[in-house]
Design a protein around this motif. Structure first.
Motif, mmCIF file in Angstrom:
data_model
loop_
_atom_site.group_PDB
_atom_site.id
_atom_site.type_symbol
_atom_site.label_atom_id
_atom_site.label_comp_id
_atom_site.label_asym_id
_atom_site.label_seq_id
_atom_site.Cartn_x
_atom_site.Cartn_y
_atom_site.Cartn_z
ATOM 1 N N LEU A 147 0.825 -1.205 0.000
ATOM 2 C CA LEU A 147 0.000 0.000 0.000
ATOM 3 C C LEU A 147 0.861 1.257 0.000
ATOM 4 C CD1 LEU A 147 -2.907 -0.891 2.471
ATOM 5 C CD2 LEU A 147 -3.053 -0.556 0.004
ATOM 6 N N LYS B 278 2.114 1.848 -3.365
ATOM 7 C CA LYS B 278 1.048 2.328 -4.252
ATOM 8 C C LYS B 278 0.814 3.827 -4.056
ATOM 9 C CE LYS B 278 -3.727 1.280 -5.595
ATOM 10 N NZ LYS B 278 -4.917 0.431 -5.297
ATOM 11 N N SER C 11 1.473 6.903 -6.785
ATOM 12 C CA SER C 11 0.410 7.843 -7.163
ATOM 13 C C SER C 11 0.892 9.293 -7.123
ATOM 14 C CB SER C 11 -0.807 7.679 -6.237
ATOM 15 O OG SER C 11 -0.549 8.212 -4.950
ATOM 16 N N MET D 70 -7.417 6.872 -3.465
ATOM 17 C CA MET D 70 -7.780 5.537 -2.965
ATOM 18 C C MET D 70 -8.356 5.663 -1.567
ATOM 19 S SD MET D 70 -4.076 3.843 -1.934
ATOM 20 C CE MET D 70 -3.149 4.560 -3.301
ATOM 21 N N THR D 71 -9.132 4.648 -1.188
ATOM 22 C CA THR D 71 -9.692 4.558 0.166
ATOM 23 C C THR D 71 -9.092 3.351 0.869
ATOM 24 O OG1 THR D 71 -11.769 5.565 -0.567
ATOM 25 C CG2 THR D 71 -11.823 4.335 1.496
ATOM 26 N N ALA E 243 -8.487 7.958 3.445
ATOM 27 C CA ALA E 243 -8.429 8.104 1.992
ATOM 28 C C ALA E 243 -7.262 8.995 1.610
ATOM 29 C CB ALA E 243 -9.729 8.684 1.447
#
Length: 279
Positions: free
Chosen positions: A39, A42, A46, A187-188, A203
């Protein structure tokens, strides 16, 4: 010589770092640690290209997101942390980063992030929930010196940041953020992604300052108008704006806004026009 990226990847798991340094999250510091490195990678991805300039992280904790940023090729990461325990826990990561990571001891509310390194400045952070909104408002005021912000909030706050007029979450924060930046929900994350799990979802939001910056009004004027309008959001604007003008109906009429409207019905452009008229 060991590649710095490999050296970071070879560090002990975050749960081991937490255990060895007695790094239990402290509610008083708004800490909720994100330990899933998939995560954190990620989130780092982003944020876009991190190979130039300076990436600023607020509250790195045990270093989960910090590892993600370094793993995604960030050339220079400056992490601001006020918890002395985290400085000890992050020391091996500083060594492994081989000059790409600098730790700053301090309160993020008192730090000018635009002075922490060469431009472009990109802020990427899992923000301490108890100071997240004040931090964001402060950065909006410096947005001409910030290239991007990729920030994690409580889901409720994130919803307000990206909300459009007419939506339930549309608020003063929505107006300020979308006047100055292009915003997007990235994203959440569910509570169980964190240690300890918070009571609410979180989020990640992307905020890219607009270029050129809007100039029709000052942010100070926009803050004043939105504070009055949303401070009494159930009232029609002719009533809510009495705190900042003796003639709210005349002010509204001058920019073509019906006095019977309420704050959540106005567009960002209409708030901008009101702020300009106030000046």
């Amino acid at each position: 010589m060991t590649d710095p990226v490999d050296a970071v990847a070879d560090l002990p798991p975050l749960r081991t770092v937490i255990a060895e340094n007695d790094l239990a999250a402290r509610k008083s510091l708004g800490q909720n640690f994100l330990l899933d490195l998939n995560l954190t990678a990620k989130i780092a991805r982003s944020a876009g290209d991190l190979s130039t300039g300076t990436v600023v992280e607020i509250g790195p904790g045990p270093g989960g997101l910090t590892r993600g940023l370094l793993g995604q090729g960030a050339e220079r990461v400056v992490a601001v942390e006020r918890d002395a325990r985290c400085h000890v826990a992050l020391a091996p990561l500083v060594t492994a980063a081989a000059g790409r990571l600098t730790l700053i001891d301090g309160d993020a509310l008192d730090v000018d992030v635009t002075e922490l390194g060469p431009a472009p400045i990109r802020i990427v952070a899992n923000l301490p929930y108890n100071i997240a909104t004040p931090l964001l408002i402060g950065w909006l005021k410096q947005a001409d010196r910030i290239a991007s912000m990729t920030l994690m909030f409580q889901k409720e706050v994130a919803d307000r940041i990206v909300a459009a007029p007419g939506e339930k979450a549309f608020s003063r924060l929505s107006v300020l953020c979308n006047w100055r930046c292009d915003t997007r929900m990235v994203m959440t994350l569910p509570p169980q992604a964190f240690t300890p799990p918070p009571k609410v979802s979180s989020a990640v939001v992307s905020l890219i300052p607009k270029t050129p910056a809007p100039t029709a009004c000052s942010m100070a004027s926009l803050e004043r108008v939105t504070q009055a309008a949303f401070g009494q959001r159930r009232k029609m604007l002719r009533g809510a704006l009495k705190s900042i003008t003796t003639d709210p109906e005349g002010l509204l009429s001058s920019v073509g806004i019906a006095a019977t409207k309420r704050a959540e019905e106005l567009t960002v452009s209409e708030f901008e026009a009101l702020a300009k008229a106030m000046e």
